[in-house]
Write an enzyme that holds these catalytic residues in place. Structure first.
Site, PDB file in Angstrom:
ATOM      1  N   GLU A 142       0.854  -1.195   0.000  1.00 19.99           N
ATOM      2  CA  GLU A 142       0.000   0.000   0.000  1.00 19.99           C
ATOM      3  C   GLU A 142       0.890   1.245   0.000  1.00 19.99           C
ATOM      4  OE1 GLU A 142      -3.550   0.812   2.772  1.00 19.99           O
ATOM      5  OE2 GLU A 142      -2.050   2.262   3.423  1.00 19.99           O
ATOM      6  N   HIS A 165     -14.091  -4.288  13.547  1.00 20.88           N
ATOM      7  CA  HIS A 165     -14.174  -2.868  13.216  1.00 20.88           C
ATOM      8  C   HIS A 165     -14.650  -2.114  14.462  1.00 20.88           C
ATOM      9  CE1 HIS A 165     -15.971   0.829  11.438  1.00 20.88           C
ATOM     10  NE2 HIS A 165     -14.854   0.774  10.729  1.00 20.88           N
ATOM     11  N   LYS A 211     -21.034  -8.201   2.896  1.00 21.23           N
ATOM     12  CA  LYS A 211     -20.143  -7.454   1.990  1.00 21.23           C
ATOM     13  C   LYS A 211     -19.543  -8.372   0.935  1.00 21.23           C
ATOM     14  CE  LYS A 211     -16.341  -5.316   3.806  1.00 21.23           C
ATOM     15  NZ  LYS A 211     -15.666  -4.182   4.464  1.00 21.23           N
TER      16      LYS A 211
END
Ligand code: FAD
Length: 286
Positions: free
Chosen positions: A12, A145, A161
């Site tokens: 990333e 989360h 999801k």
């Protein structure tokens, strides 16, 4: 001998702050290319389409100048359906056909434009309905989360999801592999079968860790905090410790059959290079 599994290996990067020299990211990309990643993902500041310019520019460079696979992050909070269509068209125009579909963090303060999407799954269903030929990744959280009341609730939402059209998951960073292994067991028990790349962040200074812990809701094992407190003032030692800790985590993950490693590079190609040199035989990239 058991047949070796191909382990994913990706990075990333994030757009440098406006004040930083933009060319620094191109030097970073040139160095990261030498480390043979499957893809490089490019973050995107949540909160509106005006934030996307740098992401598009860098994803374009990854894909077209450096001939690597780019994954463009797309947080949908505050975006309308029209904004998303425009954004997808920008990605298509530059040949980027992999995205990391996200909700984005709700701002702690300040006005925020109401968008058309509540969860990442709404964005993913919307994109899938357009019939674009896109590979879609999404985020997952081994330590839950921060908004979910329970890990079970978070997993139920993750199932929704993934079933809305996800090809692969990238995890939040974590510093104790035990959390990741427990998480994967529960994920597979829920019949979530897409590959999960484990997010690893080498921590080479203490300021970085304070920020990450508050932002990402991750726990720090004692082994980690002990060395941090002992060597926090020693820059050189912290560099070596951060690299060694990440390498140790990665080797253990690979020994335990992880699908892939996603390295949060913090735009630091030297650290990524040191890690790559230590594990390249383990991930079969030589
Ligand atoms: P969601 O999947 O929507 O989940 C958010 C919360 O809602 C969770 O608590 C979940 O349990 C719950 N939920 C989900 N679906 C439902 C549903 N259908 N019904 C009820 N509840 C539901 N942020 C950025 O702004 N830019 C980036 O580039 C970026 N990159 C990231 C990369 C990775 C690998 C990760 C792990 C995170 C990244 N983030 C980024 C941060 C991310 O946007 C935040 O963590 C955000 O708070 C949640 O995003 P999400 O896509 O996981 O949201």
């Amino acid at each position: 001998m058991s047949e070796e599994k191909k382990v994913g290996w990706s990075f990333e990067v994030f757009p440098p702050k406006r004040t930083a020299n933009i060319s620094s990211i191109y030097m970073t990309l040139a160095e990261l290319k030498k480390l043979n990643p499957d893809f490089i993902s490019v973050t995107y500041g949540a909160g509106g389409s005006e934030n996307c310019q740098a992401t598009v520019e860098i994803a374009n460079a990854v894909q077209n100048n450096y001939q690597m696979n780019a994954v463009a992050h797309l947080p949908c909070i505050g975006l309308t359906r029209q904004d998303v269509l425009e954004q997808l068209n920008r990605f298509r125009e530059i040949g980027v056909n992999r995205i990391l579909a996200l909700r984005g963090d709700k701002p702690v303060s300040g006005e925020f434009k109401q968008g058309d999407f509540e969860h990442a799954s709404d964005l993913i269903s919307f994109i899938r309905a357009q019939n674009y030929d896109l590979q879609i990744y999404a985020a997952c959280y081994p330590e839950k989360h921060y908004e979910a009341k329970t890990a079970e609730e978070d997993l139920d939402n993750l199932k929704i999801k993934v079933d809305s059209g996800v090809d692969g998951l990238v995890s939040q960073l974590f510093f104790s592999n035990t959390y990741f292994y427990d998480f994967i067991e529960k994920v597979r028990a829920k019949n979530i079968n897409v590959p999960v790349e484990a997010g690893i962040m080498p921590v080479i200074n203490c300021k970085q860790i304070e920020r990450m812990v508050s932002l990402c809701n991750v726990k720090l094992p004692k082994k980690f905090t002990d060395v941090m407190s002992r060597f926090s003032d020693n820059k050189e030692a912290m560099l070596e410790i951060g690299i060694a800790y990440a390498v140790d985590q990665i080797i253990d993950l690979i020994a335990n059959g992880v699908d892939g490693i996603h390295l949060y590079t913090m735009n630091n190609p030297n650290v990524a290079n040191r890690i790559y040199e230590a594990i390249k035989h383990v991930i079969g990239r030589v």
